[in-house]
Design a protein around this motif. Structure first.
Motif, PDB file in Angstrom:
ATOM      1  N   ARG A 116       0.818  -1.209   0.000  1.00 54.68           N
ATOM      2  CA  ARG A 116       0.000   0.000   0.000  1.00 54.68           C
ATOM      3  C   ARG A 116       0.851   1.257   0.000  1.00 54.68           C
ATOM      4  O   ARG A 116       0.366   2.347  -0.290  1.00 54.68           O
ATOM      5  N   ARG A 117       2.132   1.115   0.313  1.00 60.49           N
ATOM      6  CA  ARG A 117       3.036   2.254   0.285  1.00 60.49           C
ATOM      7  C   ARG A 117       3.355   2.611  -1.169  1.00 60.49           C
ATOM      8  O   ARG A 117       3.523   1.716  -2.009  1.00 60.49           O
ATOM      9  N   PRO A 118       3.446   3.881  -1.515  1.00 62.91           N
ATOM     10  CA  PRO A 118       3.772   4.253  -2.900  1.00 62.91           C
ATOM     11  C   PRO A 118       5.138   3.699  -3.305  1.00 62.91           C
ATOM     12  O   PRO A 118       6.017   3.469  -2.464  1.00 62.91           O
ATOM     13  N   PRO A 119       5.355   3.453  -4.588  1.00 60.67           N
ATOM     14  CA  PRO A 119       6.656   2.958  -5.037  1.00 60.67           C
ATOM     15  C   PRO A 119       7.750   3.998  -4.803  1.00 60.67           C
ATOM     16  O   PRO A 119       7.473   5.192  -4.626  1.00 60.67           O
ATOM     17  N   LEU A 120       8.988   3.535  -4.813  1.00 60.61           N
ATOM     18  CA  LEU A 120      10.104   4.458  -4.602  1.00 60.61           C
ATOM     19  C   LEU A 120      10.114   5.534  -5.676  1.00 60.61           C
ATOM     20  O   LEU A 120       9.908   5.253  -6.863  1.00 60.61           O
ATOM     21  N   PRO A 121      10.368   6.768  -5.292  1.00 59.99           N
ATOM     22  CA  PRO A 121      10.463   7.836  -6.297  1.00 59.99           C
ATOM     23  C   PRO A 121      11.771   7.714  -7.071  1.00 59.99           C
ATOM     24  O   PRO A 121      12.767   7.182  -6.565  1.00 59.99           O
ATOM     25  N   PRO A 122      11.798   8.216  -8.308  1.00 61.58           N
ATOM     26  CA  PRO A 122      13.015   8.116  -9.105  1.00 61.58           C
ATOM     27  C   PRO A 122      13.993   9.248  -8.794  1.00 61.58           C
ATOM     28  O   PRO A 122      13.615  10.299  -8.256  1.00 61.58           O
ATOM     29  N   ILE A 123      15.238   9.037  -9.147  1.00 58.49           N
ATOM     30  CA  ILE A 123      16.255  10.085  -9.088  1.00 58.49           C
ATOM     31  C   ILE A 123      16.159  10.861 -10.398  1.00 58.49           C
ATOM     32  O   ILE A 123      16.516  10.355 -11.464  1.00 58.49           O
ATOM     33  N   GLY A 124      15.647  12.077 -10.329  1.00 60.87           N
ATOM     34  CA  GLY A 124      15.362  12.830 -11.547  1.00 60.87           C
ATOM     35  C   GLY A 124      16.565  13.026 -12.447  1.00 60.87           C
ATOM     36  O   GLY A 124      16.456  12.956 -13.680  1.00 60.87           O
ATOM     37  N   SER A 125      17.722  13.255 -11.857  1.00 60.42           N
ATOM     38  CA  SER A 125      18.908  13.530 -12.662  1.00 60.42           C
ATOM     39  C   SER A 125      19.442  12.286 -13.370  1.00 60.42           C
ATOM     40  O   SER A 125      20.348  12.386 -14.198  1.00 60.42           O
ATOM     41  N   SER A 126      18.882  11.107 -13.055  1.00 59.47           N
ATOM     42  CA  SER A 126      19.362   9.878 -13.697  1.00 59.47           C
ATOM     43  C   SER A 126      18.622   9.570 -15.001  1.00 59.47           C
ATOM     44  O   SER A 126      18.918   8.569 -15.658  1.00 59.47           O
ATOM     45  N   LYS A 127      17.679  10.427 -15.376  1.00 60.92           N
ATOM     46  CA  LYS A 127      16.895  10.174 -16.579  1.00 60.92           C
ATOM     47  C   LYS A 127      17.792  10.226 -17.811  1.00 60.92           C
ATOM     48  O   LYS A 127      18.453  11.237 -18.076  1.00 60.92           O
ATOM     49  N   PRO A 128      17.865   9.149 -18.602  1.00 60.21           N
ATOM     50  CA  PRO A 128      18.739   9.138 -19.777  1.00 60.21           C
ATOM     51  C   PRO A 128      18.171  10.031 -20.878  1.00 60.21           C
ATOM     52  O   PRO A 128      16.968  10.344 -20.886  1.00 60.21           O
ATOM     53  N   PRO A 129      19.000  10.456 -21.813  1.00 59.72           N
ATOM     54  CA  PRO A 129      18.518  11.349 -22.884  1.00 59.72           C
ATOM     55  C   PRO A 129      17.510  10.697 -23.812  1.00 59.72           C
ATOM     56  O   PRO A 129      16.698  11.382 -24.434  1.00 59.72           O
ATOM     57  N   THR A 130      17.561   9.380 -23.946  1.00 62.89           N
ATOM     58  CA  THR A 130      16.619   8.665 -24.806  1.00 62.89           C
ATOM     59  C   THR A 130      16.002   7.511 -24.025  1.00 62.89           C
ATOM     60  O   THR A 130      16.584   7.013 -23.047  1.00 62.89           O
ATOM     61  N   TRP A 198      15.704   3.470 -15.788  1.00 61.30           N
ATOM     62  CA  TRP A 198      16.375   2.371 -16.478  1.00 61.30           C
ATOM     63  C   TRP A 198      17.550   2.914 -17.269  1.00 61.30           C
ATOM     64  O   TRP A 198      17.450   3.956 -17.923  1.00 61.30           O
ATOM     65  N   GLN A 199      18.665   2.196 -17.194  1.00 60.35           N
ATOM     66  CA  GLN A 199      19.878   2.564 -17.920  1.00 60.35           C
ATOM     67  C   GLN A 199      20.240   1.441 -18.890  1.00 60.35           C
ATOM     68  O   GLN A 199      20.036   0.263 -18.587  1.00 60.35           O
ATOM     69  N   SER A 200      20.802   1.815 -20.032  1.00 62.97           N
ATOM     70  CA  SER A 200      21.127   0.811 -21.042  1.00 62.97           C
ATOM     71  C   SER A 200      22.482   0.160 -20.819  1.00 62.97           C
ATOM     72  O   SER A 200      22.773  -0.890 -21.405  1.00 62.97           O
ATOM     73  N   THR A 201      23.338   0.757 -19.960  1.00 64.86           N
ATOM     74  CA  THR A 201      24.666   0.178 -19.687  1.00 64.86           C
ATOM     75  C   THR A 201      24.930   0.184 -18.190  1.00 64.86           C
ATOM     76  O   THR A 201      24.410   1.020 -17.435  1.00 64.86           O
ATOM     77  N   LEU A 202      25.779  -0.741 -17.777  1.00 66.21           N
ATOM     78  CA  LEU A 202      26.164  -0.808 -16.371  1.00 66.21           C
ATOM     79  C   LEU A 202      27.020   0.400 -15.992  1.00 66.21           C
ATOM     80  O   LEU A 202      26.942   0.911 -14.869  1.00 66.21           O
ATOM     81  N   ALA A 203      27.837   0.870 -16.914  1.00 66.31           N
ATOM     82  CA  ALA A 203      28.682   2.030 -16.643  1.00 66.31           C
ATOM     83  C   ALA A 203      27.839   3.254 -16.304  1.00 66.31           C
ATOM     84  O   ALA A 203      28.170   4.023 -15.397  1.00 66.31           O
ATOM     85  N   ALA A 204      26.742   3.444 -17.030  1.00 69.52           N
ATOM     86  CA  ALA A 204      25.860   4.579 -16.741  1.00 69.52           C
ATOM     87  C   ALA A 204      25.220   4.435 -15.364  1.00 69.52           C
ATOM     88  O   ALA A 204      25.002   5.424 -14.658  1.00 69.52           O
ATOM     89  N   THR A 205      24.931   3.210 -14.967  1.00 70.24           N
ATOM     90  CA  THR A 205      24.293   2.970 -13.675  1.00 70.24           C
ATOM     91  C   THR A 205      25.234   3.284 -12.521  1.00 70.24           C
ATOM     92  O   THR A 205      24.799   3.748 -11.449  1.00 70.24           O
ATOM     93  N   ARG A 206      26.528   3.068 -12.703  1.00 72.55           N
ATOM     94  CA  ARG A 206      27.504   3.251 -11.625  1.00 72.55           C
ATOM     95  C   ARG A 206      27.719   4.717 -11.258  1.00 72.55           C
ATOM     96  O   ARG A 206      28.402   5.014 -10.295  1.00 72.55           O
ATOM     97  N   LYS A 207      27.155   5.610 -12.017  1.00 74.22           N
ATOM     98  CA  LYS A 207      27.358   7.042 -11.716  1.00 74.22           C
ATOM     99  C   LYS A 207      26.620   7.481 -10.467  1.00 74.22           C
ATOM    100  O   LYS A 207      26.899   8.563  -9.936  1.00 74.22           O
ATOM    101  N   TRP A 208      25.672   6.672  -9.992  1.00 74.55           N
ATOM    102  CA  TRP A 208      24.797   7.137  -8.928  1.00 74.55           C
ATOM    103  C   TRP A 208      25.115   6.456  -7.606  1.00 74.55           C
ATOM    104  O   TRP A 208      25.456   5.357  -7.517  1.00 74.55           O
TER     105      TRP A 208
END
Length: 208
Positions: A116-130, A198-208
Protein backbone atom coordinates in the motif's frame (compact mmCIF):
# COMPACT_ATOMS: atom_id res chain seq x y z
CA UNK A 1 -72.37 -29.76 -71.69
CA UNK A 2 -69.94 -29.84 -74.65
CA UNK A 3 -66.43 -31.18 -73.94
CA UNK A 4 -64.86 -27.94 -75.18
CA UNK A 5 -66.78 -25.89 -72.59
CA UNK A 6 -65.75 -28.23 -69.73
CA UNK A 7 -62.03 -27.95 -70.66
CA UNK A 8 -62.31 -24.18 -70.74
CA UNK A 9 -63.85 -24.09 -67.23
CA UNK A 10 -61.09 -26.36 -65.81
CA UNK A 11 -58.34 -24.17 -67.27
CA UNK A 12 -59.93 -21.08 -65.74
CA UNK A 13 -60.16 -22.76 -62.31
CA UNK A 14 -56.52 -23.84 -62.42
CA UNK A 15 -55.40 -20.35 -63.35
CA UNK A 16 -57.41 -18.92 -60.43
CA UNK A 17 -55.74 -21.33 -57.98
CA UNK A 18 -52.27 -20.32 -59.24
CA UNK A 19 -53.05 -16.64 -58.79
CA UNK A 20 -54.32 -17.25 -55.22
CA UNK A 21 -51.18 -19.19 -54.26
CA UNK A 22 -48.91 -16.50 -55.69
CA UNK A 23 -50.71 -13.79 -53.73
CA UNK A 24 -50.44 -15.82 -50.49
CA UNK A 25 -46.66 -16.27 -50.89
CA UNK A 26 -46.19 -12.59 -51.66
CA UNK A 27 -48.12 -11.60 -48.55
CA UNK A 28 -46.10 -13.99 -46.42
CA UNK A 29 -42.84 -12.27 -47.42
CA UNK A 30 -44.15 -8.95 -46.06
CA UNK A 31 -45.88 -10.06 -42.84
CA UNK A 32 -43.06 -12.17 -41.37
CA UNK A 33 -44.70 -15.53 -42.09
CA UNK A 34 -42.43 -16.31 -45.04
CA UNK A 35 -39.80 -19.10 -45.25
CA UNK A 36 -38.52 -20.35 -41.89
CA UNK A 37 -34.86 -21.01 -40.98
CA UNK A 38 -35.26 -24.64 -41.93
CA UNK A 39 -36.58 -23.86 -45.43
CA UNK A 40 -34.31 -24.03 -48.43
CA UNK A 41 -32.99 -20.48 -48.97
CA UNK A 42 -29.82 -18.57 -49.74
CA UNK A 43 -28.19 -17.55 -46.39
CA UNK A 44 -26.49 -14.16 -45.97
CA UNK A 45 -23.71 -14.06 -43.34
CA UNK A 46 -23.58 -11.03 -41.04
CA UNK A 47 -20.73 -8.59 -41.51
CA UNK A 48 -17.65 -9.70 -39.52
CA UNK A 49 -16.87 -7.76 -36.34
CA UNK A 50 -13.38 -6.26 -36.45
CA UNK A 51 -11.14 -7.42 -33.57
CA UNK A 52 -10.53 -5.00 -30.75
CA UNK A 53 -7.08 -3.69 -29.87
CA UNK A 54 -6.85 -6.17 -26.98
CA UNK A 55 -7.97 -9.22 -28.96
CA UNK A 56 -5.30 -9.24 -31.67
CA UNK A 57 -2.76 -11.18 -29.60
CA UNK A 58 -0.19 -8.37 -29.75
CA UNK A 59 1.54 -6.97 -26.64
CA UNK A 60 0.68 -3.44 -25.50
CA UNK A 61 2.62 -0.61 -27.09
CA UNK A 62 4.37 2.35 -25.56
CA UNK A 63 4.04 6.00 -26.61
CA UNK A 64 6.80 5.46 -29.18
CA UNK A 65 4.67 2.82 -30.94
CA UNK A 66 6.96 -0.07 -30.00
CA UNK A 67 5.97 -3.09 -27.93
CA UNK A 68 6.12 -2.40 -24.20
CA UNK A 69 8.23 -4.71 -22.04
CA UNK A 70 6.07 -7.07 -19.99
CA UNK A 71 7.07 -9.35 -17.07
CA UNK A 72 6.65 -12.58 -19.05
CA UNK A 73 9.36 -11.35 -21.46
CA UNK A 74 11.88 -10.54 -18.75
CA UNK A 75 14.16 -12.01 -16.11
CA UNK A 76 14.90 -9.88 -13.03
CA UNK A 77 17.90 -10.10 -10.72
CA UNK A 78 18.90 -7.96 -7.75
CA UNK A 79 21.63 -7.78 -5.14
CA UNK A 80 23.90 -5.48 -3.18
CA UNK A 81 26.63 -3.78 -5.21
CA UNK A 82 30.12 -4.78 -4.07
CA UNK A 83 32.14 -1.99 -2.50
CA UNK A 84 29.23 0.46 -2.79
CA UNK A 85 27.52 1.39 0.48
CA UNK A 86 23.74 1.74 0.41
CA UNK A 87 23.57 0.66 -3.21
CA UNK A 88 21.71 -2.25 -4.76
CA UNK A 89 21.66 -3.21 -8.44
CA UNK A 90 18.55 -4.34 -10.33
CA UNK A 91 19.02 -5.95 -13.74
CA UNK A 92 16.41 -7.00 -16.27
CA UNK A 93 17.13 -9.23 -19.28
CA UNK A 94 14.87 -9.73 -22.28
CA UNK A 95 14.80 -13.47 -22.96
CA UNK A 96 11.97 -13.27 -25.51
CA UNK A 97 12.42 -13.26 -29.29
CA UNK A 98 11.14 -9.70 -29.81
CA UNK A 99 12.40 -6.26 -28.75
CA UNK A 100 10.53 -4.12 -26.25
CA UNK A 101 10.68 -0.66 -24.71
CA UNK A 102 10.38 1.04 -21.32
CA UNK A 103 9.04 4.24 -22.90
CA UNK A 104 5.66 4.05 -21.13
CA UNK A 105 7.24 3.64 -17.65
CA UNK A 106 10.90 4.73 -17.83
CA UNK A 107 11.88 3.66 -14.30
CA UNK A 108 10.94 0.55 -12.27
CA UNK A 109 8.16 0.89 -9.70
CA UNK A 110 9.65 -0.71 -6.59
CA UNK A 111 7.63 -1.81 -3.57
CA UNK A 112 9.30 -2.70 -0.25
CA UNK A 113 7.24 -4.23 2.52
CA UNK A 114 3.68 -2.95 2.51
CA UNK A 115 2.30 -2.84 -1.05
CA UNK A 116 0.00 0.00 0.00
CA UNK A 117 3.04 2.25 0.29
CA UNK A 118 3.77 4.25 -2.90
CA UNK A 119 6.66 2.96 -5.04
CA UNK A 120 10.10 4.46 -4.60
CA UNK A 121 10.46 7.84 -6.30
CA UNK A 122 13.01 8.12 -9.11
CA UNK A 123 16.25 10.08 -9.09
CA UNK A 124 15.36 12.83 -11.55
CA UNK A 125 18.91 13.53 -12.66
CA UNK A 126 19.36 9.88 -13.70
CA UNK A 127 16.89 10.17 -16.58
CA UNK A 128 18.74 9.14 -19.78
CA UNK A 129 18.52 11.35 -22.88
CA UNK A 130 16.62 8.66 -24.81
CA UNK A 131 14.14 5.97 -23.81
CA UNK A 132 15.65 2.56 -23.09
CA UNK A 133 14.86 -0.16 -25.65
CA UNK A 134 15.62 -3.78 -24.91
CA UNK A 135 16.43 -6.10 -27.84
CA UNK A 136 16.33 -9.87 -27.27
CA UNK A 137 19.09 -11.18 -24.99
CA UNK A 138 20.04 -7.68 -23.86
CA UNK A 139 20.04 -6.29 -20.31
CA UNK A 140 19.00 -2.99 -18.75
CA UNK A 141 19.93 -1.73 -15.29
CA UNK A 142 18.63 0.37 -12.42
CA UNK A 143 20.47 1.42 -9.27
CA UNK A 144 18.66 1.49 -5.94
CA UNK A 145 19.92 3.84 -3.23
CA UNK A 146 18.71 1.94 -0.20
CA UNK A 147 19.06 4.82 2.29
CA UNK A 148 20.04 8.46 2.15
CA UNK A 149 20.99 8.78 5.83
CA UNK A 150 23.16 6.74 8.17
CA UNK A 151 22.58 5.69 11.75
CA UNK A 152 25.11 4.58 14.35
CA UNK A 153 25.61 1.22 12.64
CA UNK A 154 25.82 2.55 9.10
CA UNK A 155 22.12 2.31 8.32
CA UNK A 156 19.16 4.59 8.81
CA UNK A 157 17.33 3.89 12.12
CA UNK A 158 14.09 3.14 10.24
CA UNK A 159 15.73 0.76 7.76
CA UNK A 160 14.65 -2.86 7.76
CA UNK A 161 16.23 -5.97 6.28
CA UNK A 162 14.66 -7.30 3.11
CA UNK A 163 15.39 -10.43 1.08
CA UNK A 164 12.93 -9.67 -1.74
CA UNK A 165 10.86 -6.80 -3.10
CA UNK A 166 8.23 -6.08 -5.75
CA UNK A 167 8.94 -4.68 -9.23
CA UNK A 168 6.14 -3.32 -11.43
CA UNK A 169 6.45 -2.06 -14.99
CA UNK A 170 3.26 0.02 -14.93
CA UNK A 171 1.14 1.70 -12.29
CA UNK A 172 -1.72 -0.82 -12.54
CA UNK A 173 0.40 -3.96 -12.81
CA UNK A 174 0.81 -6.45 -9.99
CA UNK A 175 4.42 -6.28 -8.77
CA UNK A 176 6.71 -9.19 -9.62
CA UNK A 177 8.54 -10.45 -6.55
CA UNK A 178 12.30 -10.41 -7.02
CA UNK A 179 14.59 -12.23 -4.58
CA UNK A 180 18.07 -10.95 -3.75
CA UNK A 181 21.16 -12.77 -4.92
CA UNK A 182 23.33 -13.96 -2.05
CA UNK A 183 22.34 -14.98 1.45
CA UNK A 184 22.60 -11.70 3.31
CA UNK A 185 19.48 -9.48 3.43
CA UNK A 186 19.90 -5.80 2.60
CA UNK A 187 18.96 -2.86 4.81
CA UNK A 188 16.44 -0.63 3.03
CA UNK A 189 14.70 2.46 4.36
CA UNK A 190 11.54 2.79 2.23
CA UNK A 191 11.10 6.39 3.43
CA UNK A 192 14.35 7.67 1.94
CA UNK A 193 15.30 5.07 -0.69
CA UNK A 194 15.40 6.09 -4.35
CA UNK A 195 15.83 4.37 -7.71
CA UNK A 196 17.35 5.49 -10.99
CA UNK A 197 15.66 5.43 -14.35
CA UNK A 198 16.37 2.37 -16.48
CA UNK A 199 19.88 2.56 -17.92
CA UNK A 200 21.13 0.81 -21.04
CA UNK A 201 24.67 0.18 -19.69
CA UNK A 202 26.16 -0.81 -16.37
CA UNK A 203 28.68 2.03 -16.64
CA UNK A 204 25.86 4.58 -16.74
CA UNK A 205 24.29 2.97 -13.68
CA UNK A 206 27.50 3.25 -11.63
CA UNK A 207 27.36 7.04 -11.72
CA UNK A 208 24.80 7.14 -8.93
Amino acid sequence: MPITAIATIRRAATAALLVTATLALTAGCHDGTGPKAGDSATAVSPAPVPPSAHDDGKPPTGPDGQAACTPEMLKFQAGAMPRRAHRMLLTVTNFSDRPCTFAAQPYPLLHFGDDRRPPLPPIGSSKPPTKVHLPPNRTAYALIITSTAQGPEGTHPRAGKISQFGVALSARATPTQVGLDGRAPVHVDPHTARVTYWQSTLAATRKW
